[in-house]
Design a protein around this motif. Structure first.
Motif, PDB file in Angstrom:
ATOM      1  N   ARG A 195       0.800  -1.228   0.000  1.00 12.92           N
ATOM      2  CA  ARG A 195       0.000   0.000   0.000  1.00 12.92           C
ATOM      3  C   ARG A 195       0.836   1.283   0.000  1.00 12.92           C
ATOM      4  O   ARG A 195       0.494   2.259  -0.660  1.00 12.92           O
ATOM      5  N   THR A 196       1.955   1.302   0.693  1.00 16.01           N
ATOM      6  CA  THR A 196       2.741   2.539   0.808  1.00 16.01           C
ATOM      7  C   THR A 196       3.689   2.759  -0.367  1.00 16.01           C
ATOM      8  O   THR A 196       4.328   3.805  -0.440  1.00 16.01           O
ATOM      9  N   ASP A 197       3.789   1.817  -1.283  1.00 16.61           N
ATOM     10  CA  ASP A 197       4.737   1.945  -2.389  1.00 16.61           C
ATOM     11  C   ASP A 197       4.098   1.574  -3.724  1.00 16.61           C
ATOM     12  O   ASP A 197       4.693   0.862  -4.529  1.00 16.61           O
ATOM     13  N   LEU A 198       2.882   2.068  -3.966  1.00 11.09           N
ATOM     14  CA  LEU A 198       2.176   1.758  -5.207  1.00 11.09           C
ATOM     15  C   LEU A 198       2.655   2.670  -6.342  1.00 11.09           C
ATOM     16  O   LEU A 198       2.912   3.848  -6.122  1.00 11.09           O
ATOM     17  N   PRO A 199       2.760   2.135  -7.566  1.00  3.61           N
ATOM     18  CA  PRO A 199       3.107   2.977  -8.707  1.00  3.61           C
ATOM     19  C   PRO A 199       2.019   4.026  -8.954  1.00  3.61           C
ATOM     20  O   PRO A 199       0.860   3.841  -8.563  1.00  3.61           O
ATOM     21  N   ASP A 200       2.390   5.107  -9.613  1.00  4.04           N
ATOM     22  CA  ASP A 200       1.415   6.144  -9.963  1.00  4.04           C
ATOM     23  C   ASP A 200       0.246   5.524 -10.716  1.00  4.04           C
ATOM     24  O   ASP A 200       0.438   4.684 -11.598  1.00  4.04           O
ATOM     25  N   GLY A 201      -0.948   5.937 -10.356  1.00  3.69           N
ATOM     26  CA  GLY A 201      -2.156   5.473 -11.023  1.00  3.69           C
ATOM     27  C   GLY A 201      -2.747   4.197 -10.439  1.00  3.69           C
ATOM     28  O   GLY A 201      -3.848   3.816 -10.799  1.00  3.69           O
ATOM     29  N   LEU A 202      -2.025   3.522  -9.564  1.00 10.43           N
ATOM     30  CA  LEU A 202      -2.551   2.310  -8.933  1.00 10.43           C
ATOM     31  C   LEU A 202      -3.086   2.659  -7.558  1.00 10.43           C
ATOM     32  O   LEU A 202      -2.373   3.224  -6.731  1.00 10.43           O
ATOM     33  N   LYS A 203      -4.353   2.352  -7.351  1.00 11.29           N
ATOM     34  CA  LYS A 203      -5.000   2.666  -6.076  1.00 11.29           C
ATOM     35  C   LYS A 203      -5.726   1.431  -5.574  1.00 11.29           C
ATOM     36  O   LYS A 203      -6.234   0.638  -6.347  1.00 11.29           O
ATOM     37  N   ILE A 204      -5.768   1.280  -4.268  1.00 11.43           N
ATOM     38  CA  ILE A 204      -6.501   0.182  -3.635  1.00 11.43           C
ATOM     39  C   ILE A 204      -7.558   0.807  -2.744  1.00 11.43           C
ATOM     40  O   ILE A 204      -7.231   1.498  -1.781  1.00 11.43           O
ATOM     41  N   ALA A 205      -8.828   0.574  -3.097  1.00 11.01           N
ATOM     42  CA  ALA A 205      -9.936   1.120  -2.307  1.00 11.01           C
ATOM     43  C   ALA A 205      -9.973   0.419  -0.947  1.00 11.01           C
ATOM     44  O   ALA A 205      -9.462  -0.689  -0.787  1.00 11.01           O
ATOM     45  N   PRO A 206     -10.604   1.047   0.043  1.00 11.32           N
ATOM     46  CA  PRO A 206     -10.673   0.444   1.377  1.00 11.32           C
ATOM     47  C   PRO A 206     -11.300  -0.955   1.388  1.00 11.32           C
ATOM     48  O   PRO A 206     -10.957  -1.777   2.230  1.00 11.32           O
ATOM     49  N   ASP A 207     -12.181  -1.237   0.439  1.00  8.24           N
ATOM     50  CA  ASP A 207     -12.816  -2.558   0.405  1.00  8.24           C
ATOM     51  C   ASP A 207     -12.149  -3.499  -0.608  1.00  8.24           C
ATOM     52  O   ASP A 207     -12.698  -4.538  -0.952  1.00  8.24           O
ATOM     53  N   GLU A 208     -10.959  -3.150  -1.094  1.00 10.53           N
ATOM     54  CA  GLU A 208     -10.210  -3.989  -2.028  1.00 10.53           C
ATOM     55  C   GLU A 208      -8.942  -4.524  -1.358  1.00 10.53           C
ATOM     56  O   GLU A 208      -8.448  -3.945  -0.394  1.00 10.53           O
ATOM     57  N   ARG A 209      -8.428  -5.618  -1.885  1.00  6.19           N
ATOM     58  CA  ARG A 209      -7.205  -6.229  -1.376  1.00  6.19           C
ATOM     59  C   ARG A 209      -6.276  -6.525  -2.546  1.00  6.19           C
ATOM     60  O   ARG A 209      -6.741  -6.924  -3.617  1.00  6.19           O
ATOM     61  N   LEU A 210      -4.990  -6.351  -2.359  1.00  5.84           N
ATOM     62  CA  LEU A 210      -3.993  -6.758  -3.335  1.00  5.84           C
ATOM     63  C   LEU A 210      -3.608  -8.191  -2.990  1.00  5.84           C
ATOM     64  O   LEU A 210      -3.121  -8.462  -1.890  1.00  5.84           O
TER      65      LEU A 210
END
Length: 89
Positions: A56-71
């Protein structure tokens, strides 16, 4: 929040994409197995390790994880084995 897509939790699992975890040697027994499944509505379900907090703290630009999503991370061989079962379009 308005989204362009929403997951449908009522759509049942329809078929495995690729080989089973046992065939791929990615299972440790009964405690969990990485896998990829197609739902009846055509969406894809992935079972893997939740590494959201690690990335979460090192995502590439344009990549987002919503609060209800998981990587979720799965073994490469699981994804490769599913390729033949995944539609091109």
């Amino acid at each position: 929040m308005i989204r362009g897509w929403e997951a449908d939790p009522s759509s049942p699992l329809a078929r495995r994409l690729g080989k089973s975890p046992e065939e791929l040697g990615t299972t440790g027994g009964e405690s969990g197995c990485p896998d990829i499944w197609e739902l009846e509505n055509g969406d894809i379900a992935v079972i893997g390790r939740d590494l959201t907090d690690s990335y979460r703290t090192d995502l590439p630009d344009g990549l987002k994880i919503a609060p209800d999503e998981r990587l979720v991370v799965i073994p490469r061989r699981t994804a490769v084995a599913a390729k033949a079962d995944t539609p091109d379009a």
